[in-house]
Motif scaffolding. Structure first.
Motif, PDB file in Angstrom:
ATOM      1  N   ALA A  98       0.817  -1.212   0.000  1.00 58.74           N
ATOM      2  CA  ALA A  98       0.000   0.000   0.000  1.00 58.74           C
ATOM      3  C   ALA A  98       0.852   1.264   0.000  1.00 58.74           C
ATOM      4  O   ALA A  98       0.605   2.193  -0.770  1.00 58.74           O
ATOM      5  N   ARG A  99       1.880   1.300   0.864  1.00 57.61           N
ATOM      6  CA  ARG A  99       2.702   2.508   0.934  1.00 57.61           C
ATOM      7  C   ARG A  99       3.418   2.766  -0.391  1.00 57.61           C
ATOM      8  O   ARG A  99       3.474   3.907  -0.860  1.00 57.61           O
ATOM      9  N   GLU A 100       3.933   1.707  -1.014  1.00 55.98           N
ATOM     10  CA  GLU A 100       4.633   1.873  -2.288  1.00 55.98           C
ATOM     11  C   GLU A 100       3.678   2.304  -3.399  1.00 55.98           C
ATOM     12  O   GLU A 100       4.046   3.064  -4.292  1.00 55.98           O
ATOM     13  N   ALA A 101       2.434   1.798  -3.343  1.00 56.85           N
ATOM     14  CA  ALA A 101       1.454   2.187  -4.363  1.00 56.85           C
ATOM     15  C   ALA A 101       1.164   3.679  -4.293  1.00 56.85           C
ATOM     16  O   ALA A 101       1.062   4.360  -5.322  1.00 56.85           O
ATOM     17  N   ILE A 102       1.054   4.189  -3.079  1.00 54.71           N
ATOM     18  CA  ILE A 102       0.799   5.621  -2.905  1.00 54.71           C
ATOM     19  C   ILE A 102       2.008   6.434  -3.375  1.00 54.71           C
ATOM     20  O   ILE A 102       1.871   7.430  -4.092  1.00 54.71           O
ATOM     21  N   ALA A 103       3.201   6.006  -2.973  1.00 52.16           N
ATOM     22  CA  ALA A 103       4.416   6.714  -3.385  1.00 52.16           C
ATOM     23  C   ALA A 103       4.589   6.671  -4.898  1.00 52.16           C
ATOM     24  O   ALA A 103       5.028   7.662  -5.510  1.00 52.16           O
ATOM     25  N   PHE A 104       4.243   5.551  -5.520  1.00 54.97           N
ATOM     26  CA  PHE A 104       4.351   5.416  -6.973  1.00 54.97           C
ATOM     27  C   PHE A 104       3.441   6.416  -7.678  1.00 54.97           C
ATOM     28  O   PHE A 104       3.856   7.076  -8.646  1.00 54.97           O
ATOM     29  N   MET A 105       2.210   6.556  -7.191  1.00 55.66           N
ATOM     30  CA  MET A 105       1.292   7.517  -7.808  1.00 55.66           C
ATOM     31  C   MET A 105       1.809   8.943  -7.645  1.00 55.66           C
ATOM     32  O   MET A 105       1.662   9.770  -8.547  1.00 55.66           O
ATOM     33  N   GLY A 106       2.414   9.232  -6.499  1.00 55.71           N
ATOM     34  CA  GLY A 106       3.007  10.546  -6.308  1.00 55.71           C
ATOM     35  C   GLY A 106       4.166  10.781  -7.260  1.00 55.71           C
ATOM     36  O   GLY A 106       4.339  11.885  -7.793  1.00 55.71           O
ATOM     37  N   ALA A 107       4.976   9.733  -7.493  1.00 55.69           N
ATOM     38  CA  ALA A 107       6.120   9.862  -8.394  1.00 55.69           C
ATOM     39  C   ALA A 107       5.673  10.175  -9.813  1.00 55.69           C
ATOM     40  O   ALA A 107       6.364  10.898 -10.550  1.00 55.69           O
ATOM     41  N   LEU A 108       4.510   9.656 -10.208  1.00 52.96           N
ATOM     42  CA  LEU A 108       3.991   9.957 -11.541  1.00 52.96           C
ATOM     43  C   LEU A 108       3.666  11.444 -11.690  1.00 52.96           C
ATOM     44  O   LEU A 108       3.574  11.942 -12.821  1.00 52.96           O
ATOM     45  N   ARG A 109       3.482  12.137 -10.564  1.00 54.19           N
ATOM     46  CA  ARG A 109       3.190  13.578 -10.595  1.00 54.19           C
ATOM     47  C   ARG A 109       4.399  14.409 -10.190  1.00 54.19           C
ATOM     48  O   ARG A 109       4.271  15.590  -9.870  1.00 54.19           O
ATOM     49  N   GLY A 110       5.582  13.774 -10.147  1.00 52.04           N
ATOM     50  CA  GLY A 110       6.799  14.542  -9.901  1.00 52.04           C
ATOM     51  C   GLY A 110       7.291  14.545  -8.473  1.00 52.04           C
ATOM     52  O   GLY A 110       8.276  15.221  -8.157  1.00 52.04           O
ATOM     53  N   LEU A 111       6.663  13.795  -7.573  1.00 59.60           N
ATOM     54  CA  LEU A 111       7.081  13.746  -6.167  1.00 59.60           C
ATOM     55  C   LEU A 111       8.207  12.730  -6.014  1.00 59.60           C
ATOM     56  O   LEU A 111       8.117  11.606  -6.529  1.00 59.60           O
ATOM     57  N   ASP A 112       9.273  13.093  -5.281  1.00 58.10           N
ATOM     58  CA  ASP A 112      10.377  12.146  -5.130  1.00 58.10           C
ATOM     59  C   ASP A 112       9.947  10.966  -4.254  1.00 58.10           C
ATOM     60  O   ASP A 112       9.086  11.083  -3.391  1.00 58.10           O
ATOM     61  N   TRP A 113      10.582   9.804  -4.493  1.00 56.12           N
ATOM     62  CA  TRP A 113      10.151   8.532  -3.903  1.00 56.12           C
ATOM     63  C   TRP A 113      10.205   8.552  -2.375  1.00 56.12           C
ATOM     64  O   TRP A 113       9.266   8.111  -1.700  1.00 56.12           O
ATOM     65  N   ALA A 114      11.299   9.074  -1.806  1.00 55.97           N
ATOM     66  CA  ALA A 114      11.449   9.063  -0.353  1.00 55.97           C
ATOM     67  C   ALA A 114      10.356   9.896   0.317  1.00 55.97           C
ATOM     68  O   ALA A 114       9.756   9.481   1.316  1.00 55.97           O
ATOM     69  N   THR A 115      10.087  11.075  -0.242  1.00 57.25           N
ATOM     70  CA  THR A 115       9.036  11.932   0.312  1.00 57.25           C
ATOM     71  C   THR A 115       7.678  11.265   0.186  1.00 57.25           C
ATOM     72  O   THR A 115       6.851  11.304   1.102  1.00 57.25           O
ATOM     73  N   GLY A 116       7.457  10.608  -0.956  1.00 54.94           N
ATOM     74  CA  GLY A 116       6.190   9.926  -1.169  1.00 54.94           C
ATOM     75  C   GLY A 116       5.953   8.817  -0.161  1.00 54.94           C
ATOM     76  O   GLY A 116       4.850   8.668   0.370  1.00 54.94           O
ATOM     77  N   ARG A 117       6.991   8.006   0.103  1.00 53.59           N
ATOM     78  CA  ARG A 117       6.850   6.913   1.081  1.00 53.59           C
ATOM     79  C   ARG A 117       6.585   7.463   2.475  1.00 53.59           C
ATOM     80  O   ARG A 117       5.762   6.928   3.228  1.00 53.59           O
ATOM     81  N   LYS A 118       7.285   8.532   2.836  1.00 55.00           N
ATOM     82  CA  LYS A 118       7.110   9.117   4.164  1.00 55.00           C
ATOM     83  C   LYS A 118       5.696   9.673   4.319  1.00 55.00           C
ATOM     84  O   LYS A 118       5.005   9.407   5.317  1.00 55.00           O
ATOM     85  N   ARG A 119       5.246  10.426   3.324  1.00 49.42           N
ATOM     86  CA  ARG A 119       3.893  10.991   3.388  1.00 49.42           C
ATOM     87  C   ARG A 119       2.840   9.887   3.397  1.00 49.42           C
ATOM     88  O   ARG A 119       1.828   9.976   4.098  1.00 49.42           O
ATOM     89  N   ALA A 120       3.073   8.826   2.615  1.00 48.97           N
ATOM     90  CA  ALA A 120       2.116   7.725   2.540  1.00 48.97           C
ATOM     91  C   ALA A 120       1.905   7.101   3.907  1.00 48.97           C
ATOM     92  O   ALA A 120       0.766   6.810   4.311  1.00 48.97           O
TER      93      ALA A 120
END
Length: 313
Positions: A98-120
């Motif tokens: 689940a966390r990686e899925a959220i971070a992946f969707m953020g990455a598609l919009r330009g969000l870096d992976w580490a920030t996406g995982r933390k926010r997720a």
């Protein structure tokens, strides 16, 4: 090309949008104006053209006619990194956690992976889904997987959030979570546009709304303005029931099934004259309540009973 529409206080404008499929106008000249920071609902029965309209607004498909401007851009896809989108067709990679899925969707919009995982992780904990952070999508319930996709739509903190029938298929617990997330995103400063055919969610959430049916916009305004298209209704219970009450009530008065009261539209001049006649006739007043019809009643009046059939209240 960037326009000056953002300076007008509008996050989105659309004028004369038309889309044809197979010779049929699915969207027929729709205009919209979505204020910055508002929660704006697009309401309509199934098949009204809601999804096609949203896709044109986002630049996923091109209109056959008309113009739209999103966050100051005449080409909506130029603003894509500032937009979050939950499509009507849900879909996540089932093998992802689940966390990686959220971070992946953020990455598609330009969000870096580490920030996406933390926010997720923070977002899932806040939503009460902390136990599912590292659970694979295939092992989540349908409602929880849908909510994970929703979190993926907002993890990059978009300025503009588009949700296509977001409540569809959610159980009451996840519907409540979603309403809370929508309000939290609004409080963060995001503009939210969502489509629905469920009036109750629109009534609770929307600052403004548009009602469409048959590909045309039939109403635009606030919930109160939509409800104001119908007169208030009065429910009257006589203290001394008897023959002759109907003659003293407005022409549309209807007797309750229980037979002890009457419901009627409040006349333009108010209800006082009607009550005076009833008191003078010796019937008295045992009970009286006056209320504005709900959004569902206004929706049926605006789009017509046939078009509204099957639309949940």
């Amino acid at each position: 090309m960037e326009s000056n529409a953002a300076a007008t206080g509008l996050a989105l404008t659309a004028s004369g949008l038309v889309k044809r499929f197979g010779g049929r106008r699915v969207v027929d000249g729709i205009d919209l104006q979505v204020p910055t920071g508002a929660v704006y609902g697009v309401l309509g029965p199934n098949g009204a053209g809601k999804t096609t309209t949203l896709r044109m607004l986002l630049g996923i498909i091109e209109p056959d006619a008309g113009h739209r401007c999103l966050l100051g851009h005449d080409a909506p896809r130029d603003a894509s990194d500032r937009v979050g989108y939950l499509p009507e067709e849900r879909g996540l990679y089932p093998g992802m956690k689940a966390r990686e899925a959220i971070a992946f969707m953020g990455a598609l919009r330009g969000l870096d992976w580490a920030t996406g995982r933390k926010r997720a992780g923070v977002m899932m904990e806040r939503a009460g889904l902390g136990d599912s952070i590292d659970t694979k999508i295939r092992k989540l319930s349908k409602g929880m997987a849908q909510f994970v996709q929703l979190l993926g739509s907002v993890v990059h903190e978009p300025e503009f959030l588009v949700l296509d029938e977001p409540f569809s298929g959610l159980d009451p617990v996840n519907q409540e979570r979603l309403e809370g997330l929508v309000m939290a995103e609004r409080d963060r400063g995001a503009t939210i546009l969502f489509s629905t055919h469920v009036m109750a969610h629109a009534e609770r959430l929307c600052d403004r709304l548009a009602i469409i049916a048959g590909g045309k916009r039939r109403f635009e305004g606030t919930v109160a303005e939509a409800r104001g298209t119908l007169p208030m209704r009065a429910h009257y219970v006589p203290h001394h029931p008897g023959d002759g009450i109907a003659a003293l009530l407005p022409p549309d008065a209807q007797r309750d099934r229980q037979g002890d009261g009457w419901t009627f539209s409040v006349p333009e001049e108010g209800v006082e004259q009607t009550l005076s006649r009833l008191i003078a006739g010796g019937f008295g007043i045992a009970g009286l309540s006056i209320e504005r019809p709900g959004l569902h009643d206004a929706f049926v009046r605006i789009v017509g009973k046939a078009a509204a059939e099957g639309t949940p209240a």
